[in-house]
Design a protein around this motif. Structure first.
Motif, PDB file in Angstrom:
ATOM      1  N   LEU A 106       0.830  -1.208   0.000  1.00  0.00           N
ATOM      2  CA  LEU A 106       0.000   0.000   0.000  1.00  0.00           C
ATOM      3  C   LEU A 106       0.865   1.258   0.000  1.00  0.00           C
ATOM      4  O   LEU A 106       0.585   2.232  -0.710  1.00  0.00           O
ATOM      5  CB  LEU A 106      -0.930  -0.013   1.212  1.00  0.00           C
ATOM      6  N   TYR A 107       1.925   1.243   0.800  1.00  0.00           N
ATOM      7  CA  TYR A 107       2.832   2.389   0.806  1.00  0.00           C
ATOM      8  C   TYR A 107       3.560   2.522  -0.525  1.00  0.00           C
ATOM      9  O   TYR A 107       3.760   3.633  -1.033  1.00  0.00           O
ATOM     10  CB  TYR A 107       3.839   2.255   1.948  1.00  0.00           C
ATOM     11  N   ARG A 108       3.964   1.385  -1.115  1.00  0.00           N
ATOM     12  CA  ARG A 108       4.620   1.434  -2.420  1.00  0.00           C
ATOM     13  C   ARG A 108       3.657   2.025  -3.457  1.00  0.00           C
ATOM     14  O   ARG A 108       4.064   2.806  -4.327  1.00  0.00           O
ATOM     15  CB  ARG A 108       5.073   0.042  -2.850  1.00  0.00           C
ATOM     16  N   GLY A 109       2.378   1.656  -3.344  1.00  0.00           N
ATOM     17  CA  GLY A 109       1.380   2.214  -4.255  1.00  0.00           C
ATOM     18  C   GLY A 109       1.261   3.718  -4.106  1.00  0.00           C
ATOM     19  O   GLY A 109       1.112   4.446  -5.100  1.00  0.00           O
ATOM     20  N   GLN A 110       1.330   4.212  -2.877  1.00  0.00           N
ATOM     21  CA  GLN A 110       1.296   5.664  -2.663  1.00  0.00           C
ATOM     22  C   GLN A 110       2.524   6.328  -3.268  1.00  0.00           C
ATOM     23  O   GLN A 110       2.420   7.399  -3.889  1.00  0.00           O
ATOM     24  CB  GLN A 110       1.222   5.977  -1.172  1.00  0.00           C
ATOM     25  N   LEU A 111       3.680   5.693  -3.107  1.00  0.00           N
ATOM     26  CA  LEU A 111       4.904   6.254  -3.668  1.00  0.00           C
ATOM     27  C   LEU A 111       4.827   6.297  -5.194  1.00  0.00           C
ATOM     28  O   LEU A 111       5.204   7.305  -5.816  1.00  0.00           O
ATOM     29  CB  LEU A 111       6.102   5.415  -3.215  1.00  0.00           C
ATOM     30  N   ASP A 112       4.304   5.234  -5.778  1.00  0.00           N
ATOM     31  CA  ASP A 112       4.129   5.212  -7.241  1.00  0.00           C
ATOM     32  C   ASP A 112       3.189   6.324  -7.695  1.00  0.00           C
ATOM     33  O   ASP A 112       3.412   6.965  -8.730  1.00  0.00           O
ATOM     34  CB  ASP A 112       3.570   3.858  -7.685  1.00  0.00           C
ATOM     35  N   ARG A 113       2.139   6.569  -6.904  1.00  0.00           N
ATOM     36  CA  ARG A 113       1.179   7.610  -7.281  1.00  0.00           C
ATOM     37  C   ARG A 113       1.802   9.000  -7.148  1.00  0.00           C
ATOM     38  O   ARG A 113       1.541   9.883  -7.972  1.00  0.00           O
ATOM     39  CB  ARG A 113      -0.074   7.503  -6.420  1.00  0.00           C
ATOM     40  N   ILE A 114       2.605   9.205  -6.112  1.00  0.00           N
ATOM     41  CA  ILE A 114       3.313  10.484  -5.972  1.00  0.00           C
ATOM     42  C   ILE A 114       4.158  10.744  -7.215  1.00  0.00           C
ATOM     43  O   ILE A 114       4.148  11.841  -7.779  1.00  0.00           O
ATOM     44  CB  ILE A 114       4.205  10.466  -4.706  1.00  0.00           C
ATOM     45  N   GLU A 115       4.855   9.716  -7.649  1.00  0.00           N
ATOM     46  CA  GLU A 115       5.704   9.852  -8.834  1.00  0.00           C
ATOM     47  C   GLU A 115       4.857  10.083 -10.089  1.00  0.00           C
ATOM     48  O   GLU A 115       5.180  10.950 -10.915  1.00  0.00           O
ATOM     49  CB  GLU A 115       6.567   8.608  -8.993  1.00  0.00           C
ATOM     50  N   ALA A 116       3.774   9.318 -10.221  1.00  0.00           N
ATOM     51  CA  ALA A 116       2.907   9.463 -11.403  1.00  0.00           C
ATOM     52  C   ALA A 116       2.263  10.840 -11.461  1.00  0.00           C
ATOM     53  O   ALA A 116       1.973  11.349 -12.553  1.00  0.00           O
ATOM     54  CB  ALA A 116       1.838   8.374 -11.390  1.00  0.00           C
ATOM     55  N   ASN A 117       2.050  11.461 -10.293  1.00  0.00           N
ATOM     56  CA  ASN A 117       1.460  12.805 -10.242  1.00  0.00           C
ATOM     57  C   ASN A 117       2.490  13.906 -10.465  1.00  0.00           C
ATOM     58  O   ASN A 117       2.197  15.086 -10.248  1.00  0.00           O
ATOM     59  CB  ASN A 117       0.782  13.027  -8.882  1.00  0.00           C
ATOM     60  N   GLY A 118       3.692  13.518 -10.885  1.00  0.00           N
ATOM     61  CA  GLY A 118       4.725  14.517 -11.120  1.00  0.00           C
ATOM     62  C   GLY A 118       5.220  15.164  -9.845  1.00  0.00           C
ATOM     63  O   GLY A 118       5.694  16.298  -9.865  1.00  0.00           O
ATOM     64  N   PHE A 119       5.083  14.430  -8.729  1.00  0.00           N
ATOM     65  CA  PHE A 119       5.523  14.880  -7.409  1.00  0.00           C
ATOM     66  C   PHE A 119       4.732  16.087  -6.899  1.00  0.00           C
ATOM     67  O   PHE A 119       5.204  16.845  -6.043  1.00  0.00           O
ATOM     68  CB  PHE A 119       7.033  15.168  -7.391  1.00  0.00           C
ATOM     69  N   ASP A 120       3.516  16.254  -7.420  1.00  0.00           N
ATOM     70  CA  ASP A 120       2.623  17.285  -6.894  1.00  0.00           C
ATOM     71  C   ASP A 120       1.909  16.720  -5.676  1.00  0.00           C
ATOM     72  O   ASP A 120       0.830  16.129  -5.775  1.00  0.00           O
ATOM     73  CB  ASP A 120       1.609  17.705  -7.953  1.00  0.00           C
ATOM     74  N   VAL A 121       2.532  16.894  -4.529  1.00  0.00           N
ATOM     75  CA  VAL A 121       1.935  16.415  -3.278  1.00  0.00           C
ATOM     76  C   VAL A 121       1.090  17.509  -2.625  1.00  0.00           C
ATOM     77  O   VAL A 121       0.592  17.322  -1.509  1.00  0.00           O
ATOM     78  CB  VAL A 121       3.024  15.938  -2.289  1.00  0.00           C
ATOM     79  N   PHE A 122       0.930  18.615  -3.314  1.00  0.00           N
ATOM     80  CA  PHE A 122       0.177  19.739  -2.777  1.00  0.00           C
ATOM     81  C   PHE A 122      -1.278  19.742  -3.230  1.00  0.00           C
ATOM     82  O   PHE A 122      -2.172  20.073  -2.458  1.00  0.00           O
ATOM     83  CB  PHE A 122       0.841  21.057  -3.191  1.00  0.00           C
ATOM     84  N   GLY A 123      -1.509  19.384  -4.489  1.00  0.00           N
ATOM     85  CA  GLY A 123      -2.861  19.461  -5.030  1.00  0.00           C
ATOM     86  C   GLY A 123      -3.453  18.115  -5.367  1.00  0.00           C
ATOM     87  O   GLY A 123      -4.599  17.813  -5.034  1.00  0.00           O
ATOM     88  N   ALA A 124      -2.689  17.251  -6.020  1.00  0.00           N
ATOM     89  CA  ALA A 124      -3.200  15.940  -6.439  1.00  0.00           C
ATOM     90  C   ALA A 124      -3.238  14.978  -5.261  1.00  0.00           C
ATOM     91  O   ALA A 124      -2.381  15.017  -4.381  1.00  0.00           O
ATOM     92  CB  ALA A 124      -2.319  15.380  -7.551  1.00  0.00           C
ATOM     93  N   SER A 125      -4.236  14.105  -5.248  1.00  0.00           N
ATOM     94  CA  SER A 125      -4.335  13.111  -4.182  1.00  0.00           C
ATOM     95  C   SER A 125      -3.323  12.003  -4.405  1.00  0.00           C
ATOM     96  O   SER A 125      -3.212  11.449  -5.502  1.00  0.00           O
ATOM     97  CB  SER A 125      -5.742  12.510  -4.140  1.00  0.00           C
ATOM     98  N   CYS A 126      -2.579  11.691  -3.352  1.00  0.00           N
ATOM     99  CA  CYS A 126      -1.588  10.611  -3.427  1.00  0.00           C
ATOM    100  C   CYS A 126      -2.044   9.387  -2.652  1.00  0.00           C
ATOM    101  O   CYS A 126      -1.302   8.410  -2.548  1.00  0.00           O
ATOM    102  CB  CYS A 126      -0.251  11.103  -2.875  1.00  0.00           C
ATOM    103  N   ARG A 127      -3.252   9.426  -2.131  1.00  0.00           N
ATOM    104  CA  ARG A 127      -3.757   8.309  -1.329  1.00  0.00           C
ATOM    105  C   ARG A 127      -4.517   7.324  -2.215  1.00  0.00           C
ATOM    106  O   ARG A 127      -5.148   7.711  -3.191  1.00  0.00           O
ATOM    107  CB  ARG A 127      -4.662   8.817  -0.200  1.00  0.00           C
ATOM    108  N   LEU A 128      -4.439   6.057  -1.861  1.00  0.00           N
ATOM    109  CA  LEU A 128      -5.139   5.029  -2.613  1.00  0.00           C
ATOM    110  C   LEU A 128      -6.591   4.953  -2.151  1.00  0.00           C
ATOM    111  O   LEU A 128      -6.893   5.147  -0.972  1.00  0.00           O
ATOM    112  CB  LEU A 128      -4.469   3.666  -2.404  1.00  0.00           C
ATOM    113  N   SER A 129      -7.492   4.658  -3.082  1.00  0.00           N
ATOM    114  CA  SER A 129      -8.894   4.470  -2.732  1.00  0.00           C
ATOM    115  C   SER A 129      -9.075   3.172  -1.953  1.00  0.00           C
ATOM    116  O   SER A 129      -8.193   2.299  -1.947  1.00  0.00           O
ATOM    117  CB  SER A 129      -9.746   4.415  -3.999  1.00  0.00           C
ATOM    118  N   THR A 130     -10.220   3.033  -1.305  1.00  0.00           N
ATOM    119  CA  THR A 130     -10.512   1.790  -0.583  1.00  0.00           C
ATOM    120  C   THR A 130     -10.466   0.590  -1.517  1.00  0.00           C
ATOM    121  O   THR A 130      -9.913  -0.465  -1.170  1.00  0.00           O
ATOM    122  CB  THR A 130     -11.896   1.890   0.084  1.00  0.00           C
TER     123      THR A 130
END
Length: 275
Positions: free
Chosen positions: A238-262
């Motif tokens: 789950l944490y690896r998935g969050q890290l992948d999403r942070i990267e996929a979002n271009g490291f925009d941890v300010f606006g884009a959601s980096c959390r995985l859905s249920t």
């Protein structure tokens, strides 16, 4: 098990279900006794975090954190968390030093808001997250303390990346100051939520470090029984998935959601179970 202890475990499991965004999905695959014990560790860590991140004056925070430390030596614990944790420690020999280190980490959050280097930050991560790994590995049934600590640090590094904006609001910058400077990122960039090439470079560097710690920490799996390994691989996934999403979002941890859905989290659990 007495009714009081049963009620205490019911409460720490409720707290874990409601508050643990990733942890709860991993421990659902554990046998009941281990699941209860891990929930007790989580509830203790949660109380430490809540005090350290809360709105009390600093002196009151420190007083409450030391009171939490004192519950570790209480021969007659009274709160549900303390009762459950005392029982879990008796069953699994969870080291008091690891739990006390969590309090040290909470106290550090009341005293320090910047970290000069990664060496400085790593010491903090060992207290607030590596110590959780050390406490939990006693429940899982392994003596690979170093990899458990490394895995905890990996997860904390991912938390730090994900929560940059939230931590800024608390007056904290965990990203090492020397690395901010090396990549040309200022604290004003964080305050203004600028996702610049310099920011992406900095966060790409943080991602590589987090993945290296995650890969090393996951060697712990080789020392665990099947269900404990499934638990650890699930929440690490789950944490690896969050890290992948942070990267996929271009490291925009300010606006884009980096959390995985249920649903995405349940899919991670299902993949592990079906292996």
């Amino acid at each position: 098990m007495s009714i009081a202890v049963e009620q205490a475990y019911a409460e720490v499991q409720r707290v874990t279900r409601e508050r643990a965004k990733n942890f709860a999905y991993g421990i659902m695959v554990l046998p009941a006794e281990k699941r209860r014990a891990i929930s007790a560790v989580y509830a203790f860590a949660r109380e430490v975090d809540d005090v350290a991140d809360g709105d009390l004056p600093l002196a009151a925070k420190r007083e409450q954190l030391e009171a939490l430390r004192a519950t570790l030596d209480d021969a007659a614990p009274s709160s549900p968390m303390a009762v459950a944790l005392a029982d879990a420690r008796n069953r699994f020999a969870i080291p008091a030093e690891a739990l006390s280190a969590l309090v040290d980490g909470g106290l550090q959050d009341t005293e320090q808001t910047r970290y000069a280097s990664f060496e400085d930050l790593r010491g903090y991560c060992e207290k607030v997250a590596g110590a959780v790994g050390v406490a939990c590995v006693a429940v899982y049934g392994s003596d690979d303390v170093e990899r458990a600590r490394t895995l905890g640090i990996a997860l904390q590094l991912i938390n730090i990346m994900r929560d940059v904006a939230e931590d800024w609001e608390l007056g904290r910058v965990y990203l090492p100051q020397d690395e901010l400077a090396q990549h040309g990122v200022t604290e004003d960039d964080i305050a203004q939520r600028r996702v610049t090439p310099a920011w992406r470079s900095l966060m790409s560097f943080q991602t590589e470090r987090a993945r290296a710690h995650l890969d090393e920490g996951l060697k712990l799996l080789d020392t665990l029984d099947r269900r404990s390994a499934l638990c650890v691989s699930t929440f690490a996934g789950l944490y690896r998935g969050q890290l992948d999403r942070i990267e996929a979002n271009g490291f925009d941890v300010f606006g884009a959601s980096c959390r995985l859905s249920t649903l995405a989290k349940l899919a991670v659990v299902a993949r592990g179970v079906l292996r």
